[in-house]
Design an enzyme around this catalytic site. Structure first.
Site, PDB file in Angstrom:
ATOM      1  N   ASP A 120       0.827  -1.220   0.000  1.00  0.00           N
ATOM      2  CA  ASP A 120       0.000   0.000   0.000  1.00  0.00           C
ATOM      3  C   ASP A 120       0.862   1.272   0.000  1.00  0.00           C
ATOM      4  OD1 ASP A 120       0.953  -0.167   2.616  1.00  0.00           O
ATOM      5  OD2 ASP A 120      -1.018  -0.059   3.570  1.00  0.00           O
ATOM      6  N   TYR A 146      12.179   2.646  -0.499  1.00  0.00           N
ATOM      7  CA  TYR A 146      11.513   1.337  -0.564  1.00  0.00           C
ATOM      8  C   TYR A 146      10.253   1.418  -1.421  1.00  0.00           C
ATOM      9  CZ  TYR A 146       8.171  -2.287   0.837  1.00  0.00           C
ATOM     10  OH  TYR A 146       7.209  -3.279   0.829  1.00  0.00           O
ATOM     11  N   LYS A 196       9.300  -0.249  -5.058  1.00  0.00           N
ATOM     12  CA  LYS A 196       8.136  -1.128  -5.249  1.00  0.00           C
ATOM     13  C   LYS A 196       7.226  -0.552  -6.335  1.00  0.00           C
ATOM     14  CE  LYS A 196       7.005  -4.415  -3.307  1.00  0.00           C
ATOM     15  NZ  LYS A 196       7.318  -5.862  -3.531  1.00  0.00           N
TER      16      LYS A 196
HETATM   17  P1  NAD Z   1      10.948 -10.145   4.068  1.00  0.00           P
HETATM   18  O1  NAD Z   1      11.966  -9.068   4.085  1.00  0.00           O
HETATM   19  O2  NAD Z   1      10.565 -10.801   5.340  1.00  0.00           O
HETATM   20  O3  NAD Z   1      11.412 -11.318   3.074  1.00  0.00           O
HETATM   21  C1  NAD Z   1      11.960 -11.053   1.818  1.00  0.00           C
HETATM   22  C2  NAD Z   1      12.510 -12.366   1.262  1.00  0.00           C
HETATM   23  O4  NAD Z   1      13.032 -12.086  -0.045  1.00  0.00           O
HETATM   24  C3  NAD Z   1      13.661 -12.957   2.075  1.00  0.00           C
HETATM   25  O5  NAD Z   1      13.485 -14.343   2.226  1.00  0.00           O
HETATM   26  C4  NAD Z   1      14.902 -12.638   1.251  1.00  0.00           C
HETATM   27  O6  NAD Z   1      15.945 -13.579   1.415  1.00  0.00           O
HETATM   28  C5  NAD Z   1      14.325 -12.672  -0.152  1.00  0.00           C
HETATM   29  N1  NAD Z   1      15.114 -11.880  -1.102  1.00  0.00           N
HETATM   30  C6  NAD Z   1      15.537 -10.598  -0.952  1.00  0.00           C
HETATM   31  N2  NAD Z   1      16.267 -10.216  -2.014  1.00  0.00           N
HETATM   32  C7  NAD Z   1      16.283 -11.273  -2.870  1.00  0.00           C
HETATM   33  C8  NAD Z   1      16.850 -11.493  -4.151  1.00  0.00           C
HETATM   34  N3  NAD Z   1      17.569 -10.555  -4.753  1.00  0.00           N
HETATM   35  N4  NAD Z   1      16.654 -12.686  -4.749  1.00  0.00           N
HETATM   36  C9  NAD Z   1      15.935 -13.666  -4.146  1.00  0.00           C
HETATM   37  N5  NAD Z   1      15.396 -13.516  -2.921  1.00  0.00           N
HETATM   38  C10 NAD Z   1      15.560 -12.340  -2.294  1.00  0.00           C
HETATM   39  O7  NAD Z   1       9.685  -9.518   3.331  1.00  0.00           O
HETATM   40  P2  NAD Z   1       8.134  -9.668   3.661  1.00  0.00           P
HETATM   41  O8  NAD Z   1       7.773  -8.731   4.747  1.00  0.00           O
HETATM   42  O9  NAD Z   1       7.805 -11.104   3.787  1.00  0.00           O
HETATM   43  O10 NAD Z   1       7.517  -9.079   2.312  1.00  0.00           O
HETATM   44  C11 NAD Z   1       7.348  -9.924   1.178  1.00  0.00           C
HETATM   45  C12 NAD Z   1       6.771  -9.106   0.051  1.00  0.00           C
HETATM   46  O11 NAD Z   1       5.519  -8.549   0.426  1.00  0.00           O
HETATM   47  C13 NAD Z   1       7.651  -7.934  -0.379  1.00  0.00           C
HETATM   48  O12 NAD Z   1       7.582  -7.831  -1.773  1.00  0.00           O
HETATM   49  C14 NAD Z   1       6.999  -6.737   0.291  1.00  0.00           C
HETATM   50  O13 NAD Z   1       7.223  -5.566  -0.466  1.00  0.00           O
HETATM   51  C15 NAD Z   1       5.545  -7.133   0.267  1.00  0.00           C
HETATM   52  N6  NAD Z   1       4.705  -6.587   1.347  1.00  0.00           N
HETATM   53  C16 NAD Z   1       5.078  -6.719   2.652  1.00  0.00           C
HETATM   54  C17 NAD Z   1       4.219  -6.256   3.662  1.00  0.00           C
HETATM   55  C18 NAD Z   1       4.576  -6.409   5.114  1.00  0.00           C
HETATM   56  O14 NAD Z   1       3.859  -5.870   5.959  1.00  0.00           O
HETATM   57  N7  NAD Z   1       5.616  -7.133   5.479  1.00  0.00           N
HETATM   58  C19 NAD Z   1       3.005  -5.636   3.330  1.00  0.00           C
HETATM   59  C20 NAD Z   1       2.682  -5.501   1.965  1.00  0.00           C
HETATM   60  C21 NAD Z   1       3.528  -5.995   0.981  1.00  0.00           C
HETATM   61  O1  DAU Z   2       2.324  -0.970   4.606  1.00  0.00           O
HETATM   62  C1  DAU Z   2       2.980  -2.112   4.165  1.00  0.00           C
HETATM   63  C2  DAU Z   2       4.434  -2.059   4.586  1.00  0.00           C
HETATM   64  O2  DAU Z   2       4.471  -2.303   5.985  1.00  0.00           O
HETATM   65  C3  DAU Z   2       5.309  -3.065   3.850  1.00  0.00           C
HETATM   66  O3  DAU Z   2       5.308  -2.739   2.483  1.00  0.00           O
HETATM   67  C4  DAU Z   2       6.728  -3.038   4.400  1.00  0.00           C
HETATM   68  O4  DAU Z   2       7.503  -4.037   3.775  1.00  0.00           O
HETATM   69  C5  DAU Z   2       6.673  -3.304   5.891  1.00  0.00           C
HETATM   70  O5  DAU Z   2       7.969  -3.213   6.444  1.00  0.00           O
HETATM   71  C6  DAU Z   2       5.742  -2.297   6.588  1.00  0.00           C
HETATM   72  O6  DAU Z   2       6.299  -0.966   6.549  1.00  0.00           O
HETATM   73  P1  DAU Z   2       6.235   0.013   7.821  1.00  0.00           P
HETATM   74  O7  DAU Z   2       7.313   1.006   7.690  1.00  0.00           O
HETATM   75  O8  DAU Z   2       4.850   0.498   8.047  1.00  0.00           O
HETATM   76  O9  DAU Z   2       6.557  -1.067   8.997  1.00  0.00           O
HETATM   77  P2  DAU Z   2       7.499  -1.000  10.292  1.00  0.00           P
HETATM   78  O10 DAU Z   2       7.215  -2.217  11.107  1.00  0.00           O
HETATM   79  O11 DAU Z   2       8.904  -0.687   9.948  1.00  0.00           O
HETATM   80  O12 DAU Z   2       6.905   0.269  11.074  1.00  0.00           O
HETATM   81  C7  DAU Z   2       5.543   0.332  11.479  1.00  0.00           C
HETATM   82  C8  DAU Z   2       5.317   1.698  12.115  1.00  0.00           C
HETATM   83  O13 DAU Z   2       6.053   1.756  13.351  1.00  0.00           O
HETATM   84  C9  DAU Z   2       5.830   2.859  11.292  1.00  0.00           C
HETATM   85  O14 DAU Z   2       4.965   3.966  11.450  1.00  0.00           O
HETATM   86  C10 DAU Z   2       7.194   3.175  11.892  1.00  0.00           C
HETATM   87  C11 DAU Z   2       7.005   2.818  13.349  1.00  0.00           C
HETATM   88  N1  DAU Z   2       8.216   2.318  14.056  1.00  0.00           N
HETATM   89  C12 DAU Z   2       8.891   1.270  13.485  1.00  0.00           C
HETATM   90  C13 DAU Z   2      10.028   0.762  14.084  1.00  0.00           C
HETATM   91  C14 DAU Z   2      10.784  -0.381  13.464  1.00  0.00           C
HETATM   92  C15 DAU Z   2       8.614   2.860  15.258  1.00  0.00           C
HETATM   93  O15 DAU Z   2       7.970   3.797  15.781  1.00  0.00           O
HETATM   94  N2  DAU Z   2       9.751   2.359  15.864  1.00  0.00           N
HETATM   95  C16 DAU Z   2      10.472   1.336  15.317  1.00  0.00           C
HETATM   96  O16 DAU Z   2      11.499   0.924  15.920  1.00  0.00           O
END
Ligand code: NAD
Ligand code: DAU
Length: 378
Positions: free
Chosen positions: A136, A184, A188
């Site tokens: 998002d 980031y 994306k």
């Molecule tokens: P993550 O960081 O936990 O995992 C990423 C994985 O990708 C890891 O296993 C890493 O080894 C692998 N990777 C990284 N670079 C690579 C490369 N060059 N080649 C092959 N593998 C590689 O990420 P996540 O939180 O599980 O997110 C997964 C996907 O979902 C991402 O595309 C992220 O943008 C998207 N996403 C995440 C969230 C969230 O809240 N975590 C929300 C919405 C979308």
């Molecule tokens: O919205 C989807 C995204 O959510 C994904 O695309 C990303 O991969 C995922 O990392 C996540 O991004 P955020 O930046 O929202 O997540 P994060 O857990 O890093 O932070 C959540 C919120 O908390 C954000 O407002 C920043 C705040 N934060 C985060 C950390 C790590 C703090 O206040 N202190 C912290 O130490």
């Protein structure tokens, strides 16, 4: 029906839940987990499926075009679910190049390999699917707004027609213009544009989803929820960025995995679907829920650890509010989040407290030895 699907990033947080769901639900499929194993990849996340006959792990960088192309040919791959990415906003602020390389060039390399391989087959795109998982954050940030005289969160309804609590009257819908702010989300966004371009230019059967913040087991403890649960447990300071007023829309990771399953099989080609929980939380309120839950589960006095809250310098360009309107997906494909947030948080906190060994292996770096130990000779 037999299928062979590459799931990229399957050793990461969301990817491991998707791999587990597919391996268990579709034993007739071959599931190839293609992952480079960066710091975020942890094969111990998949211990329970690693010996299943339909599962295969391939250590590979998605940027390795030749490797991906050959793998697709050798395995007769007909579907790709692409989750591999650099995913942490704070890291992207320090090192934007790695984000452009993996998220943009890596996605391009997968697209080109899929295009060339599928195009070379007699049936071409028939029965093929390239599913790109996005975020998002590409839509930018929403403001905190509330009707005069009413304290947020207030009850509202997006086009879902259902009432839910919100911190503003605007939501991210699929037709919004992209306005990413962090390196980031910019990377994306660029990858999403390439995916759409491959559909519009070559006819590649693509689908894109943009999801809100996920939470649940196996998340790398650099992200807010696992980091803070671990810090509360060890009575370490909780670094709250800015005033803690930023709002995120939280979805339990298994609900996201179910959504991915549904869209991979039933989503329309060339569509975009937003996925979210209609579940907005101000960071500071969420952090208080985490503290109370950890304290209660550890038998401490509830709220004993509120003093760990430490306000620190804000994240550069910190987006104020994310709020997904997922009604298009809900209406078209009948998906609903299965868990109430209170239930999901309780489950999540319990999981991290019960799996201290997993957490210790990650924080010590030992998890990176898992591949050598488990996969040598395979
Ligand atoms: P993550 O960081 O936990 O995992 C990423 C994985 O990708 C890891 O296993 C890493 O080894 C692998 N990777 C990284 N670079 C690579 C490369 N060059 N080649 C092959 N593998 C590689 O990420 P996540 O939180 O599980 O997110 C997964 C996907 O979902 C991402 O595309 C992220 O943008 C998207 N996403 C995440 C969230 C969230 O809240 N975590 C929300 C919405 C979308
Ligand atoms: O919205 C989807 C995204 O959510 C994904 O695309 C990303 O991969 C995922 O990392 C996540 O991004 P955020 O930046 O929202 O997540 P994060 O857990 O890093 O932070 C959540 C919120 O908390 C954000 O407002 C920043 C705040 N934060 C985060 C950390 C790590 C703090 O206040 N202190 C912290 O130490």
């Amino acid at each position: 029906m037999k299928r062979t699907i590459i799931i990229t990033g399957g050793a990461g947080f969301i990817g491991s839940h998707v791999v587990r769901l597919f391996v268990n639900k579709y034993p007739e499929y071959k599931i190839i987990n293609l992952d480079k194993l960066t710091y975020a990849g942890n094969l111990a996340n998949l211990k329970d499926v690693e010996d299943k006959p339909s599962y295969k792990f391939v250590k590979m960088d998605i940027c390795d075009f030749d490797g991906v192309y050959k793998l697709m040919q050798d395995e007769h791959v007909d579907g790709i679910i692409h989750l591999a990415a650099e995913s942490h906003v704070d890291r992207s602020i320090k090192d934007p190049f790695t984000f452009a390389q993996t998220n943009v060039m890596g996605t391009l390399s997968l697209l080109q390999a899929a295009k060339l391989y599928w195009e070379s087959l007699p049936e071409k795109w028939e029965g093929k699917r390239f599913y790109h998982i996005s975020t998002d954050e590409v839509y930018g940030a929403l403001e905190l707004t509330h009707p005069q005289g009413i304290q947020p969160p207030f009850s509202t309804k997006a086009s879902s027609g259902k009432h839910h609590l919100a911190y503003g009257d605007k939501f991210f819908t699929e037709d919004l213009k992209y306005l990413p702010h962090s390196p980031y989300s910019a990377a994306k966004a660029a990858s999403d544009h390439f995916v759409r371009a491959f559909h519009d230019t070559y006819g590649l059967p693509t689908v894109v989803t943009n999801c809100s913040n996920n939470y649940g087991p196996y998340q790398f403890p650099e992200k807010l929820i696992p980091l803070f649960i671990n810090n509360i447990r060890h009575k370490k300071p909780l670094p709250v960025y800015g005033k803690g007023e930023n709002v995120r829309d939280w979805l339990y990771v298994e609900d996201h995995a179910r959504a991915i399953d549904l869209i991979f099989h039933k989503g329309k080609v060339a569509e975009t679907y937003n996925i979210g929980g209609f579940n907005e939380w101000k960071n500071i309120d969420l952090i208080k829920v985490l503290i109370n839950t950890v304290d209660r589960l550890l038998g401490r006095a509830e709220g004993e650890d509120l003093n760990l809250i430490t306000y620190v310098t804000d994240r550069a360009g910190h987006d104020m509010r994310y709020a997904i309107d997922s009604s298009k997906f809900q209406k078209e494909l009948g998906w609903e989040p299965s868990l109430q947030f209170e239930e999901g948080i309780e489950k999540t906190v319990r999981w991290y407290l019960d799996n201290q060994e997993w957490m210790d292996n990650v924080t010590s770096g030992d998890y990176q030895k898992y591949y050598e130990e488990m996969y040598k000779g395979r």
